[in-house]
Design a protein around this motif. Structure first.
Motif, short mmCIF file in Angstrom:
data_model
loop_
_atom_site.label_atom_id
_atom_site.label_comp_id
_atom_site.label_asym_id
_atom_site.label_seq_id
_atom_site.Cartn_x
_atom_site.Cartn_y
_atom_site.Cartn_z
N ILE A 33 0.15 -3.92 3.48
CA ILE A 33 -0.18 -4.23 2.08
C ILE A 33 -1.55 -4.91 2.03
N ILE A 34 -2.45 -4.33 1.26
CA ILE A 34 -3.76 -4.93 1.07
C ILE A 34 -3.74 -5.60 -0.30
N ASP A 35 -3.95 -6.90 -0.32
CA ASP A 35 -3.88 -7.63 -1.59
C ASP A 35 -5.19 -7.56 -2.35
N GLY A 36 -5.08 -7.72 -3.67
CA GLY A 36 -6.28 -7.92 -4.48
C GLY A 36 -7.11 -6.69 -4.75
N MET A 37 -6.48 -5.50 -4.76
CA MET A 37 -7.23 -4.28 -5.08
C MET A 37 -7.09 -3.96 -6.58
N ASN A 38 -8.02 -3.21 -7.11
CA ASN A 38 -7.91 -2.66 -8.47
C ASN A 38 -7.36 -3.66 -9.48
N GLY A 39 -8.08 -4.75 -9.68
CA GLY A 39 -7.62 -5.74 -10.65
C GLY A 39 -6.56 -6.63 -10.05
N ASN A 40 -6.77 -7.02 -8.80
CA ASN A 40 -5.87 -7.96 -8.11
C ASN A 40 -4.44 -7.44 -7.94
N ARG A 41 -4.31 -6.16 -7.67
CA ARG A 41 -2.99 -5.57 -7.45
C ARG A 41 -2.82 -5.24 -5.96
N PRO A 42 -1.56 -5.24 -5.50
CA PRO A 42 -1.34 -4.87 -4.09
C PRO A 42 -1.59 -3.38 -3.86
N TYR A 43 -2.12 -3.04 -2.72
CA TYR A 43 -2.32 -1.64 -2.34
C TYR A 43 -1.43 -1.36 -1.12
N VAL A 44 -0.61 -0.32 -1.23
CA VAL A 44 0.36 -0.04 -0.16
C VAL A 44 -0.18 1.07 0.73
N LEU A 45 -0.47 0.71 1.95
CA LEU A 45 -0.96 1.71 2.90
C LEU A 45 0.18 2.02 3.87
N PRO A 46 0.76 3.24 3.77
CA PRO A 46 1.85 3.56 4.69
C PRO A 46 1.31 3.72 6.11
N LEU A 47 2.10 3.30 7.07
CA LEU A 47 1.65 3.44 8.47
C LEU A 47 2.47 4.53 9.14
N LYS A 48 1.85 5.20 10.09
CA LYS A 48 2.56 6.23 10.85
C LYS A 48 3.74 5.60 11.59
N LYS A 49 4.83 6.38 11.74
CA LYS A 49 5.99 5.84 12.44
C LYS A 49 5.68 5.60 13.91
N GLN A 50 5.01 6.60 14.52
CA GLN A 50 4.60 6.47 15.91
C GLN A 50 3.17 5.97 15.94
N GLY A 51 2.80 5.24 16.95
CA GLY A 51 1.41 4.81 17.08
C GLY A 51 0.50 6.03 17.14
N ALA A 52 -0.69 5.95 16.52
CA ALA A 52 -1.59 7.10 16.45
C ALA A 52 -2.13 7.48 17.83
#
Ligand code: ATP
Ligand code: MG
Length: 266
Positions: A247-266
């Motif tokens: 979760i990246i905080d403070g995006m687009n008007g101080n809203r959380p941004y959800v970045l999904p992560l791969k299940k397996q390491g890249a």
């Protein structure tokens, strides 16, 4: 002094089952006037069932839903459709009318029996079609336009109902990012003008950017609700979707941004 909130919809402990399958297991929520709500949750979690119940298209086995304090189970269809408009998820089309006529269908609660639509109805339709960016398609046939264009035509049809409450089931699912943003901005603007907007969304980040409140469903129950910062946490997203996000905080008007992560390491 305690501020009294004005609710346009109150859902009180509704349960919906299909046969033995209990889809909504006691859902309660309140929709405030002039606010934009996003309903989130995995496929099959009950989002459409909840929206259809609020649209009076499904009758819950127990519990009740109130619109402006009135039990919707007791409201007449015509009166109800002056208060609540609903865009259903991927509506099947069994007719082939011009786009303008499809939009005008939304005016039916206002058109008396044996009357046709008036100049005023056409003006309202034009305004809605400009807002959802389909005015240029007015003479095309509904089956001859693209899926995304059709989606925007149905949004225009919901707008011409001129209701204070607008329910949208996946309004941006077939749209490109420009049109996704246009529709969400339009929904946000309508909320600022005093309407209550409730949209089922799958895109957590667009929901975070545009909604005032989020309601997260899992297996037919609400697991979290509140402002985006409260609902889109690593813990809740992982619990509901089984996917570990960053979760990246403070995006687009101080809203959380959800970045999904791969299940397996890249
Ligand atoms: N008419 C029906 N008869 C039987 N089961 C149904 C019916 N409508 C929905 N269901 C079931 O209820 C559950 C919830 O469906 P619903 O359409 O509300 O999910 P949803 O959260 O909107 O999912 P999606 O994100 O895929 O649109 C699903 O398991 C679905 O199969
Ligand atoms: Mg659905």
């Amino acid at each position: 002094m305690r501020q009294v909130k004005e609710y346009s919809i109150e859902v009180r402990n509704i349960e919906v089952s299909f046969g033995d399958f209990n889809v909504l297991k006691g859902v309660s929520l309140e929709i405030e006037k002039g606010q934009f709500y996003g309903i989130l949750g995995p496929n099959g979690s009950g989002k459409t069932t909840l929206l259809k119940s609020m649209a009076k298209a499904l009758r819950p086995q127990s519990g009740a839903i109130f619109v402006d304090g009135e039990d919707i189970g007791r409201m007449r269809a015509r009166e109800f459709s002056k208060k609540v408009a609903c865009l259903y998820q991927s509506t099947a089309i069994t007719y082939d009318y011009p786009v303008m006529d499809v939009v005008l269908m939304g005016r039916y609660p206002y058109i008396k029996r044996f009357q046709t639509e008036s100049v005023k109805d056409r003006e309202i339709a034009k305004k809605a079609m400009i807002a959802s960016n389909v005015w240029h398609l007015k003479d095309r046939r509904i089956n001859e336009i693209s899926g995304g264009e059709r989606q925007r035509v149905f949004i225009a049809r919901a707008l011409v109902q001129e209701t204070d409450i607008v329910l949208l089931d996946e309004p941006i699912s077939h749209l490109d990012i420009q049109h996704q943003i246009e529709i969400l901005e339009l929904a946000g603007k309508m909320a600022k003008e005093g309407k209550s907007i409730v949209a089922v969304l799958h895109d957590l980040n667009f929901a975070s950017m545009y909604c005032d409140h989020l309601i997260m469903l899992k297996d037919g129950a609400i697991v979290a609700q509140g402002e985006p910062q409260k609902v889109l946490t690593e813990e809740i997203v992982k619990k509901v979707y089984g996917v570990k996000p960053f979760i990246i905080d403070g995006m687009n008007g101080n809203r959380p941004y959800v970045l999904p992560l791969k299940k397996q390491g890249a």
